[in-house]
Design an enzyme around this catalytic site. Structure first.
Site, mmCIF file in Angstrom:
data_model
loop_
_atom_site.group_PDB
_atom_site.id
_atom_site.type_symbol
_atom_site.label_atom_id
_atom_site.label_comp_id
_atom_site.label_asym_id
_atom_site.label_seq_id
_atom_site.Cartn_x
_atom_site.Cartn_y
_atom_site.Cartn_z
ATOM 1 N N ASP A 11 0.862 -1.193 0.000
ATOM 2 C CA ASP A 11 0.000 0.000 0.000
ATOM 3 C C ASP A 11 0.892 1.234 0.000
ATOM 4 O OD1 ASP A 11 -3.105 0.758 1.509
ATOM 5 O OD2 ASP A 11 -1.590 2.230 0.990
ATOM 6 N N ASP A 105 -3.437 2.270 -5.567
ATOM 7 C CA ASP A 105 -2.197 2.278 -4.770
ATOM 8 C C ASP A 105 -1.998 1.023 -3.928
ATOM 9 O OD1 ASP A 105 -3.812 2.676 -2.424
ATOM 10 O OD2 ASP A 105 -2.213 3.879 -1.549
ATOM 11 N N GLU A 106 -2.754 -0.013 -4.206
ATOM 12 C CA GLU A 106 -2.781 -1.127 -3.259
ATOM 13 C C GLU A 106 -2.971 -2.463 -3.992
ATOM 14 O OE1 GLU A 106 -5.795 -2.074 0.391
ATOM 15 O OE2 GLU A 106 -6.071 -0.267 -0.775
HETATM 16 P P1 TTP Z 1 -5.267 4.966 0.979
HETATM 17 O O1 TTP Z 1 -4.228 3.926 0.718
HETATM 18 O O2 TTP Z 1 -6.423 4.616 1.827
HETATM 19 O O3 TTP Z 1 -4.586 6.249 1.634
HETATM 20 P P2 TTP Z 1 -3.176 6.916 1.354
HETATM 21 O O4 TTP Z 1 -2.352 6.115 0.406
HETATM 22 O O5 TTP Z 1 -3.398 8.335 0.931
HETATM 23 O O6 TTP Z 1 -2.526 6.954 2.794
HETATM 24 P P3 TTP Z 1 -1.895 5.739 3.622
HETATM 25 O O7 TTP Z 1 -0.440 6.055 3.762
HETATM 26 O O8 TTP Z 1 -2.604 5.762 4.934
HETATM 27 O O9 TTP Z 1 -2.141 4.489 2.821
HETATM 28 O O10 TTP Z 1 -5.846 5.491 -0.387
HETATM 29 C C1 TTP Z 1 -5.039 5.613 -1.557
HETATM 30 C C2 TTP Z 1 -5.456 6.818 -2.372
HETATM 31 O O11 TTP Z 1 -6.825 6.709 -2.742
HETATM 32 C C3 TTP Z 1 -5.346 8.120 -1.613
HETATM 33 O O12 TTP Z 1 -4.061 8.688 -1.717
HETATM 34 C C4 TTP Z 1 -6.412 8.963 -2.226
HETATM 35 C C5 TTP Z 1 -7.450 7.981 -2.711
HETATM 36 N N1 TTP Z 1 -8.616 7.983 -1.795
HETATM 37 C C6 TTP Z 1 -9.684 8.833 -2.069
HETATM 38 O O13 TTP Z 1 -9.675 9.527 -3.086
HETATM 39 N N2 TTP Z 1 -10.736 8.855 -1.205
HETATM 40 C C7 TTP Z 1 -10.791 8.091 -0.054
HETATM 41 O O14 TTP Z 1 -11.771 8.157 0.728
HETATM 42 C C8 TTP Z 1 -9.680 7.197 0.219
HETATM 43 C C9 TTP Z 1 -9.680 6.339 1.455
HETATM 44 C C10 TTP Z 1 -8.630 7.199 -0.682
HETATM 45 MG MG MG Z 2 -2.142 4.048 0.655
#
Ligand code: TTP
Ligand code: MG
Length: 356
Positions: A11, A105-106
């Protein structure tokens, strides 16, 4: 006896915000919030510098600017995120074809049969992180374990730039201490129900019999029973093997009127379109599932020659398919929408998706 699997969950850290900080040196080291515009916009994500202020995804921008008035606010640049996403996906695929993307991203990787680094999943995860950083100048967090449930929890343990391993020996103890809301599939409603049943942690869950859990939660009761023991048999499904993607909803009361049913289909189509886009897939067949109040269930499908990707493409078909059921004259308790005949979107597909 089934062979022990090796699963990695990757992630990206503060994904959208990290891409912005990479591309705009002035944003680095500062609270940065990526999201829509006020008054109705919400936060997509924020940089780690903004997190101590309590800003998080899905929060209204207005509220985020109150919590963190000095933050830099930017709107998303999806092209840049999609490009980074394709680069990391190519890195995953250089290790194994068993890659299941969950969003841009995952992803889950099943590296059980990887021979690199003498098959050490931990060293493979390190190598993936290193390659991602070299290629994209972004950091990722990795979770390594023997199933999807634990690998995903592990990737969250040591963020950002983390690497966390949950071994087969450590799995049961890890789960025992876990808040019930962190279990895969436990959303706010199920969490509240678990709390009402006196289940707050994995240890509480483990004390319940299979019969009790099936009675309280139906079919997923068996999943929770296993999960409480650190067991999760769900396979990593590579995106090219996926047969269909869908969403469904069960109504609190049975529905008869067409506008409510159509509004529900619109929401489900939106959800399906979003997961198609996150997994970079398109389909040719759309299926409507309709369960009547008496539990009788019918499905109606239509196959197209063009790719189905958006909710606006799905809606006319769904309306037509709904008309081929007895919904309206018979009360409905559940509606589902799925898209099958899937194939990965290639670069040209993405382009036409953006401009078409
Ligand atoms: P996440 O992996 O949930 O968050 P992140 O990568 O920003 O932070 P973390 O380090 O905690 O993993 O989500 C990935 C991307 O998806 C995030 O950068 C933006 C998008 N996203 C949205 O647009 N809306 C949302 O509600 C979420 C949860 C994510
Ligand atoms: Mg993330």
């Amino acid at each position: 006896m089934q062979r022990q699997r090796k699963i990695i969950h990757i992630d990206m850290d503060a994904f959208f915000a990290s891409v912005e900080q990479r591309d705009h040196p002035a944003y680095r080291g500062k609270p940065l919030i990526v999201g829509g515009t006020p008054p109705r916009g919400v936060v997509s994500t924020c940089s780690y510098e903004a997190r101590p202020y309590g800003v998080h995804s899905a929060m209204p921008i207005v509220q985020a600017s109150r919590l963190c008035p000095d933050a830099i606010f930017v709107t998303p640049r999806f092209d840049a995120y999609r490009q980074a996403s394709e680069e990391i996906r190519a890195i995953f695929l250089s290790f194994t074809s068993l890659v299941e993307p969950l969003s841009l991203d995952e992803a889950y990787l099943d590296v059980t049969d990887c021979s690199e680094f003498r098959g050490s999943a931990t060293l493979i995860a390190k190598a993936i992180k290193r390659r991602i950083h070299r290629k994209t100048a972004l950091t990722a967090s990795a979770g390594v374990s023997y199933n999807k449930f634990l690998a995903k929890l592990a990737s969250d343990m040591d963020k950002p730039d983390g690497l966390y391993v949950i071994t087969p020996r450590g799995g049961a103890d890890f789960v025992a201490k876990l808040d019930i809301g962190k279990f895969h599939g436990v959303g706010p409603a199920t969490e509240a129900k678990m709390h009402r049943l006196g289940i707050h942690t994995g240890a509480d869950l483990r004390k319940r019999s299979l019969a009790e859990l099936t009675q309280a939660f139906g079919k997923v009761g068996a999943y929770y029973f296993d999960a409480a023991r650190g067991i999760d048999h769900r396979p990593v499904v590579a995106s090219h093997e996926r047969k269909s993607l869908g969403a469904e909803t069960t109504f609190e009361r049975n529905i008869r009127d067409a506008p409510t049913l159509l509004a529900c289909l619109e929401r489900l189509a939106g959800e399906v379109a979003q997961s198609l886009s996150a997994k970079q897939l398109a389909g040719k067949t759309i299926t409507l599932k309709c369960k009547y109040a008496d539990f009788e269930q019918v499905t109606r499908s239509q196959t197209f020659s063009c790719d189905i990707r958006s909710a606006s493409q799905m809606m006319p078909a769904l309306e037509h398919l709904l008309a081929r059921t007895e919904a309206g004259s018979r009360p409905v308790r559940l509606l589902g929408v799925s898209v099958s005949n899937l194939k990965p979107l290639n670069q040209s597909g993405l382009q036409s998706g953006l401009f078409g």
